[in-house]
Write an enzyme that holds these catalytic residues in place. Structure first.
Site, PDB file in Angstrom:
ATOM      1  N   PRO A  68      30.127 -14.962  20.582  1.00  0.00           N
ATOM      2  CA  PRO A  68      30.285 -13.933  21.616  1.00  0.00           C
ATOM      3  C   PRO A  68      30.900 -12.666  21.017  1.00  0.00           C
ATOM      4  O   PRO A  68      31.717 -12.757  20.104  1.00  0.00           O
ATOM      5  CB  PRO A  68      31.272 -14.550  22.607  1.00  0.00           C
ATOM      6  CG  PRO A  68      31.448 -15.965  22.222  1.00  0.00           C
ATOM      7  CD  PRO A  68      30.902 -16.168  20.849  1.00  0.00           C
ATOM      8  N   GLY A  69      30.473 -11.536  21.534  1.00  0.00           N
ATOM      9  CA  GLY A  69      31.076 -10.271  21.109  1.00  0.00           C
ATOM     10  C   GLY A  69      30.485  -9.681  19.851  1.00  0.00           C
ATOM     11  O   GLY A  69      31.000  -8.704  19.313  1.00  0.00           O
ATOM     12  N   LYS A  72      25.003  -8.968  20.845  1.00  0.00           N
ATOM     13  CA  LYS A  72      23.671  -9.436  21.239  1.00  0.00           C
ATOM     14  C   LYS A  72      23.151  -8.650  22.452  1.00  0.00           C
ATOM     15  O   LYS A  72      22.013  -8.211  22.467  1.00  0.00           O
ATOM     16  CB  LYS A  72      23.709 -10.937  21.544  1.00  0.00           C
ATOM     17  CG  LYS A  72      24.089 -11.770  20.318  1.00  0.00           C
ATOM     18  CD  LYS A  72      24.075 -13.261  20.587  1.00  0.00           C
ATOM     19  CE  LYS A  72      25.159 -13.721  21.556  1.00  0.00           C
ATOM     20  NZ  LYS A  72      26.526 -13.507  21.054  1.00  0.00           N
ATOM     21  N   GLU A 298      47.214 -25.522  36.265  1.00  0.00           N
ATOM     22  CA  GLU A 298      47.022 -26.480  35.183  1.00  0.00           C
ATOM     23  C   GLU A 298      47.602 -27.838  35.560  1.00  0.00           C
ATOM     24  O   GLU A 298      47.021 -28.878  35.286  1.00  0.00           O
ATOM     25  CB  GLU A 298      47.696 -25.975  33.897  1.00  0.00           C
ATOM     26  CG  GLU A 298      47.132 -24.679  33.362  1.00  0.00           C
ATOM     27  CD  GLU A 298      45.683 -24.778  32.937  1.00  0.00           C
ATOM     28  OE1 GLU A 298      45.269 -25.874  32.493  1.00  0.00           O
ATOM     29  OE2 GLU A 298      44.952 -23.786  33.067  1.00  0.00           O
TER      30      GLU A 298
END
Ligand code: ADP
Length: 493
Positions: A68-69, A72, A298
Site C-alpha cells: 500500500p502507498g 498504484k 479492544e
C-alpha cells in the site's frame, strides 16, 4: 457520449467517476520502467485505429500489485489522465460489504457505466476483497457473495470483444498470492506489473515531486535536504515520503517560519517513523477519552473472543503491538477444515456486536463515536449470511434465487428474522460483558497504560502504537480466566 453527470444516484455511491483525472505520468516518480510499460498501453489506447490496423490490441486488464502507498492508484489515474479517458473507480471491499446478492449486480453496474462511456478505464482497488481464491473455509460470511462478484468480473471481462466497447480494467492489490488464478488468465488481467518500494534515487525523485509546491530557502538547499532524507528512508513508500513533506510543511507553519528547514524535515521524518520516546512532549497526542474508548473496544473484543472462541480462527499468542481501525485480537487461521455448526455462525454475530455494545454501555448511546461504526454492519452481514446462505434457519427451508429482488413479504420475513438474531446477539453480548466486567476493566487498564501515540491521529485511527513491551494474548487469556465473574440471567436464542 453521455455526460458523466447522468450516472444514476445508486451507482454513484460506490463508483467514483471522473471525466478525466488530470493526473499524468509526471506525478509518479521513481521506477521509470513501470511508466515505460504503461506508456505503451496509453499509446495504444489513444491511437486505437492505427494500432488496430497493425493488429495490436490493448490488454483488457492490467494488474498492479505491491505494498500500500506505492502509487498504484496514482498510476491508474495517470493512465486515464494521459489517455484522456473517463475513469471509473470502485473498491473491492464495497462489493462485498452490502446485502447479499449485491456484489454481482454492482460489478454489472460498474461495467455497464464504463461501457456507456467507452473507451474508458475501470479501476478496482483492493481487488483481492472480491477476487480471492474460491473454495477456502469461510466462516466470516460473504464467501458465496464474493464468489458471485468474482464470476461476474470474469464474465464481464470475457464479454467485450470488439474494440469499440474497449474498456481497460486496472486492478490493484497487495495480495497477489491470494487472487483467484482465473483472474490472471489470458484475456483477463494478463498484464501484471509489480509496483515495489522505491530505491534511493526513486525516493529522491518522489520527494522532489512533492516538494514542488513547498517553500525552501533555495533550490540548492532543497536538493541537499531531500538527498539527506532519501538516504534516511529505506523501505519508505511514496505515500510516506509525501507525508514527511506535508508534515514538515505543517511544522514550519506552526513555527511561523517561511521556509522548510532541516529541523522540520527531520522532525517530520521522526514522526513518520513513529520513533517517539515515551515521556517526550509530543507523545501525549491521543486525547485521553479516545484512548479509553479504544481500550474498551479492544477489551470487549478480547473478552468475547475468549468466551466464544472461533473454532476457525482461534486467537494466538502473538504480541499485540498496535491499534488499527479494526480491533486487535490476532487470530490464527486453522488449516484443516472444521465442521461448522449453526452455533458457530450465531457466535460470529455475537462477537461482532462487542464493539458496539461496550461503547454504548460505557459512554451512552448519545455519545457514540466512529470507532464502533462498522460493528453493526458486520453483525448484520453475519446474520444475513446465516439466514440466506446456510439453510440452517426457518427461512432456509425454501431456496430463494434472487436475494436482491425479494418480493415484499419475503423481505419483511428476512428482516424480522435478522432482527431476532441481532437482538439475541446484542443481549448475549451485553450479558457476557456484564458477567466479565472485571476482566473488561483490567484489560482496558492494560491497554490504556500501553497506548502511546505517533503523530497525528487520522480519523481511521491507523497508526496508534502500543508502547514497547506490548501486550501478549496469553496475558489476556490469563486475566480472562482469573477475573471474578458476576452471574447473569440466561439469554436464550
Ligand atoms: P496505492 O494505491 O499503491 O496504495 P496511492 O496511489 O494511493 O498508493 O499513493 C498515495 C499517494 O502517495 C499518491 O497519491 C501520491 O501522492 C503518493 N505517491 C505514492 N507513490 C508515489 C510515487 N512513486 N511518486 C509520487 N508520488 C507517490
Amino acid at each position: 457520449r453521455r455526460a458523466l453527470g447522468s450516472l444514476g444516484k445508486s451507482r454513484a455511491k460506490f463508483i467514483s467517476a471522473e471525466e478525466t483525472t488530470g493526473v499524468t505520468f509526471d506525478d509518479f516518480a521513481g521506477q521509470e520502467y513501470i511508466k515505460r510499460e504503461l506508456q505503451e498501453i496509453v499509446r495504444i489506447l489513444k491511437n486505437d485505429e492505427e494500432f488496430q490496423d497493425k493488429g495490436i490490441y490493448c490488454p483488457k486488464g492490467v494488474l498492479l500489485h505491491g505494498p500500500p502507498g506505492t502509487g498504484k492508484t496514482l498510476l491508474a489515474k495517470a493512465i486515464a489522465g494521459e489517455a484522456g479517458l473517463p475513469f471509473f473507480a470502485a473498491n473491492g471491499t464495497d462489493f462485498v460489504e452490502m446485502f447479499v446478492g449485491v456484489a454481482a449486480s454492482r460489478v454489472k453496474d460498474l461495467f455497464a457505466s464504463a461501457r456507456s462511456f467507452a473507451p474508458s478505464i475501470i479501476f478496482i482497488d483492493e481487488i483481492d476483497a472480491i477476487g480471492s481464491k474460491r473454495g477456502g473455509p469461510d466462516i466470516g460470511g460473504g464467501g458465496a457473495e464474493r464468489e458471485q462478484g468474482l464470476l461476474q468480473i470474469l464474465t464481464e471481462m470475457d464479454g467485450f470483444k470488439e474494440f469499440t466497447s474497449q474498456v481497460l480494467v486496472i486492478g490493484a492489490t497487495n495480495r497477489l498470492d491470494i487472487l483467484d488464478p482465473a483472474l490472471l488468465r489470458k484475456g483477463r488481467f494478463d498484464k501484471i506489473v509489480r509496483v515495489g518500494l522505491p530505491s534511493k534515487d526513486g525516493r529522491l525523485a518522489i520527494l522532489k515531486v512533492h516538494a514542488r509546491n513547498k517553500f525552501f530557502r533555495s533550490e540548492k538547499e532543497r536538493d541537499a535536504l531531500l538527498q539527506e532524507i532519501a538516504e534516511l528512508t529505506e523501505d519508505f513508500t511514496g505515500a510516506e515520503l509525501q507525508n514527511i513533506l506535508n508534515e514538515a510543511g505543517i511544522l514550519t507553519a506552526r513555527k511561523d517560519l517561511d521556509y522548510i528547514g532541516r529541523e522540520e524535515l527531520l522532525e517530520a521524518l521522526k514522526r513518520q517513523k513513529g520513533t517517539f520516546e515515551t515521556g517526550q512532549e509530543d507523545s501525549t497526542e491521543i486525547p485521553e477519552e479516545l484512548k479509553l474508548r479504544l481500550a474498551y473496544r479492544e477489551a470487549a473484543v478480547a473478552v468475547l473472543a475468549c468466551y466464544l472462541p472461533d473454532p476457525f480462527r482461534p486467537f494466538t499468542e502473538t504480541d499485540i503491538n498496535s491499534i488499527t481501525s479494526q480491533p486487535n485480537m490476532r487470530y490464527a487461521e486453522t488449516a484443516g477444515r472444521i465442521f461448522a455448526r449453526k452455533s458457530d455462525y450465531v457466535n460470529s454475530i455475537v462477537r461482532a456486536c462487542a464493539r458496539r455494545v461496550i461503547e454504548e454501555e460505557m459512554f451512552g448511546i448519545n455519545n457514540m463515536c466512529w470507532i464502533s461504526a462498522k460493528a453493526t454492519l458486520e453483525a448484520s452481514r453475519h446474520a444475513e449470511f446465516l439466514i440466506l446462505q446456510t439453510g440452517m434457519t426457518a427461512f432456509g427451508k425454501a431456496f430463494y434465487r434472487k436475494h436482491n429482488d425479494l418480493v415484499p413479504n419475503l423481505a419483511a420475513k428476512l428482516e424480522a428474522l435478522r432482527d431476532e438474531y441481532m437482538r439475541y446477539a446484542v443481549d448475549k453480548c451485553s450479558s457476557v460483558l456484564r458477567e466479565y466486567h472485571s476482566a473488561v476493566e483490567t484489560i482496558t487498564a492494560l491497554y490504556v497504560k500501553c497506548l502511546i501515540s505517533v503523530g497525528l491521529i487520522p480519523s481511521f485511527c491507523a497508526d496508534i502504537l502500543l508502547e514497547k513491551g506490548q501486550i501478549e494474548a496469553s496475558e489476556i487469556w490469563d486475566i480472562y480466566k482469573r477475573a471474578p465473574r458476576i452471574p447473569q440471567p440466561a439469554v436464550n436464542p
